[in-house]
Design a protein around this motif. Structure first.
Motif, PDB file in Angstrom:
ATOM      1  N   ASN A   2       0.811  -1.206   0.000  1.00 11.12           N
ATOM      2  CA  ASN A   2       0.000   0.000   0.000  1.00 11.12           C
ATOM      3  C   ASN A   2       0.848   1.260   0.000  1.00 11.12           C
ATOM      4  OD1 ASN A   2      -2.640  -0.943  -0.237  1.00 11.12           O
ATOM      5  ND2 ASN A   2      -2.661  -1.561   1.899  1.00 11.12           N
ATOM      6  N   ALA A   3       2.100   1.165   0.447  1.00 10.84           N
ATOM      7  CA  ALA A   3       2.986   2.331   0.397  1.00 10.84           C
ATOM      8  C   ALA A   3       3.205   2.744  -1.055  1.00 10.84           C
ATOM      9  CB  ALA A   3       4.314   2.024   1.074  1.00 10.84           C
ATOM     10  N   ALA A  27      -4.262  11.711   4.263  1.00 10.02           N
ATOM     11  CA  ALA A  27      -4.382  10.873   3.071  1.00 10.02           C
ATOM     12  C   ALA A  27      -3.904   9.449   3.361  1.00 10.02           C
ATOM     13  CB  ALA A  27      -3.590  11.481   1.918  1.00 10.02           C
ATOM     14  N   LEU A  28      -2.900   9.309   4.207  1.00 10.45           N
ATOM     15  CA  LEU A  28      -2.388   7.983   4.567  1.00 10.45           C
ATOM     16  C   LEU A  28      -3.418   7.143   5.311  1.00 10.45           C
ATOM     17  CD1 LEU A  28       1.299   8.594   5.677  1.00 10.45           C
ATOM     18  CD2 LEU A  28       0.533   6.907   4.027  1.00 10.45           C
ATOM     19  N   ASP A  29      -4.340   7.802   5.992  1.00 11.03           N
ATOM     20  CA  ASP A  29      -5.351   7.085   6.769  1.00 11.03           C
ATOM     21  C   ASP A  29      -6.215   6.171   5.908  1.00 11.03           C
ATOM     22  OD1 ASP A  29      -4.458   8.210   9.111  1.00 11.03           O
ATOM     23  OD2 ASP A  29      -5.968   9.821   9.112  1.00 11.03           O
ATOM     24  N   MET A  33      -1.561   0.192   6.098  1.00 12.65           N
ATOM     25  CA  MET A  33      -0.128  -0.113   6.115  1.00 12.65           C
ATOM     26  C   MET A  33       0.378  -0.063   7.540  1.00 12.65           C
ATOM     27  SD  MET A  33       1.648   3.327   4.575  1.00 12.65           S
ATOM     28  CE  MET A  33       0.555   3.457   3.190  1.00 12.65           C
ATOM     29  N   GLY A  34       1.543  -0.652   7.737  1.00 15.24           N
ATOM     30  CA  GLY A  34       2.138  -0.701   9.058  1.00 15.24           C
ATOM     31  C   GLY A  34       2.669   0.657   9.503  1.00 15.24           C
ATOM     32  N   GLU A  37       6.066   1.733   7.783  1.00 14.65           N
ATOM     33  CA  GLU A  37       5.897   2.290   6.437  1.00 14.65           C
ATOM     34  C   GLU A  37       5.327   3.699   6.510  1.00 14.65           C
ATOM     35  OE1 GLU A  37       3.396  -0.646   4.627  1.00 14.65           O
ATOM     36  OE2 GLU A  37       5.091  -1.532   3.545  1.00 14.65           O
ATOM     37  N   ARG A  38       4.335   3.874   7.362  1.00  9.48           N
ATOM     38  CA  ARG A  38       3.702   5.183   7.526  1.00  9.48           C
ATOM     39  C   ARG A  38       4.720   6.224   7.981  1.00  9.48           C
ATOM     40  NH1 ARG A  38      -1.521   7.159   8.516  1.00  9.48           N
ATOM     41  NH2 ARG A  38      -1.515   8.970   9.886  1.00  9.48           N
ATOM     42  N   ARG A  39       5.536   5.885   8.974  1.00  8.65           N
ATOM     43  CA  ARG A  39       6.539   6.814   9.493  1.00  8.65           C
ATOM     44  C   ARG A  39       7.577   7.134   8.413  1.00  8.65           C
ATOM     45  NH1 ARG A  39       6.649  10.907  11.659  1.00  8.65           N
ATOM     46  NH2 ARG A  39       4.780  10.051  12.522  1.00  8.65           N
ATOM     47  N   ALA A  40       8.012   6.121   7.664  1.00  5.77           N
ATOM     48  CA  ALA A  40       9.000   6.342   6.603  1.00  5.77           C
ATOM     49  C   ALA A  40       8.439   7.281   5.531  1.00  5.77           C
ATOM     50  CB  ALA A  40       9.424   5.013   5.982  1.00  5.77           C
ATOM     51  N   LEU A  41       7.168   7.121   5.189  1.00  2.00           N
ATOM     52  CA  LEU A  41       6.548   7.995   4.191  1.00  2.00           C
ATOM     53  C   LEU A  41       6.418   9.425   4.709  1.00  2.00           C
ATOM     54  CD1 LEU A  41       3.839   5.573   2.840  1.00  2.00           C
ATOM     55  CD2 LEU A  41       5.655   6.621   1.487  1.00  2.00           C
ATOM     56  N   LEU A  42       5.958   9.581   5.943  1.00  7.49           N
ATOM     57  CA  LEU A  42       5.784  10.920   6.504  1.00  7.49           C
ATOM     58  C   LEU A  42       7.114  11.641   6.698  1.00  7.49           C
ATOM     59  CD1 LEU A  42       2.928  10.336   9.084  1.00  7.49           C
ATOM     60  CD2 LEU A  42       2.817  11.616   6.937  1.00  7.49           C
TER      61      LEU A  42
END
Length: 89
Positions: A2-3, A27-29, A33-34, A37-42
């Protein structure tokens, strides 16, 4: 993955391409995803995201011309144009 879908969405939506961290988090909500992954994207942490997605650190592209192939003229080189004759009065 999903990333990757999220990155595709950001790349295709002009409103998200220059969005703030808060807008991107919202938008990530909508993507499952884990937390890593969320932290890496942000954080725009490319090495972490590459590791999480098992991507390659470096990629190369090479074009090898076959033997005997002539080089084509580069479009960056000026092309000689025949001079136009000015109309005679």
């Amino acid at each position: 993955m999903n990333a990757i879908r999220f990155l595709e969405t950001v790349g295709s939506d002009a409103r998200l391409s220059g969005a703030s961290a808060g807008v991107l988090a919202a938008a990530l909500d909508s993507f499952d995803m884990g937390a890593e992954e969320r932290r890496a994207l942000l954080d725009a942490d490319i090495p972490a995201l590459t590791g999480l997605l098992k991507g390659r650190e470096k990629m190369f592209c090479m074009i090898i011309a076959p033997d005997g192939a002539e080089e084509k003229e580069s479009p960056d080189e000026p092309v000689d144009q025949p001079e136009e004759e000015s109309p005679k009065e």
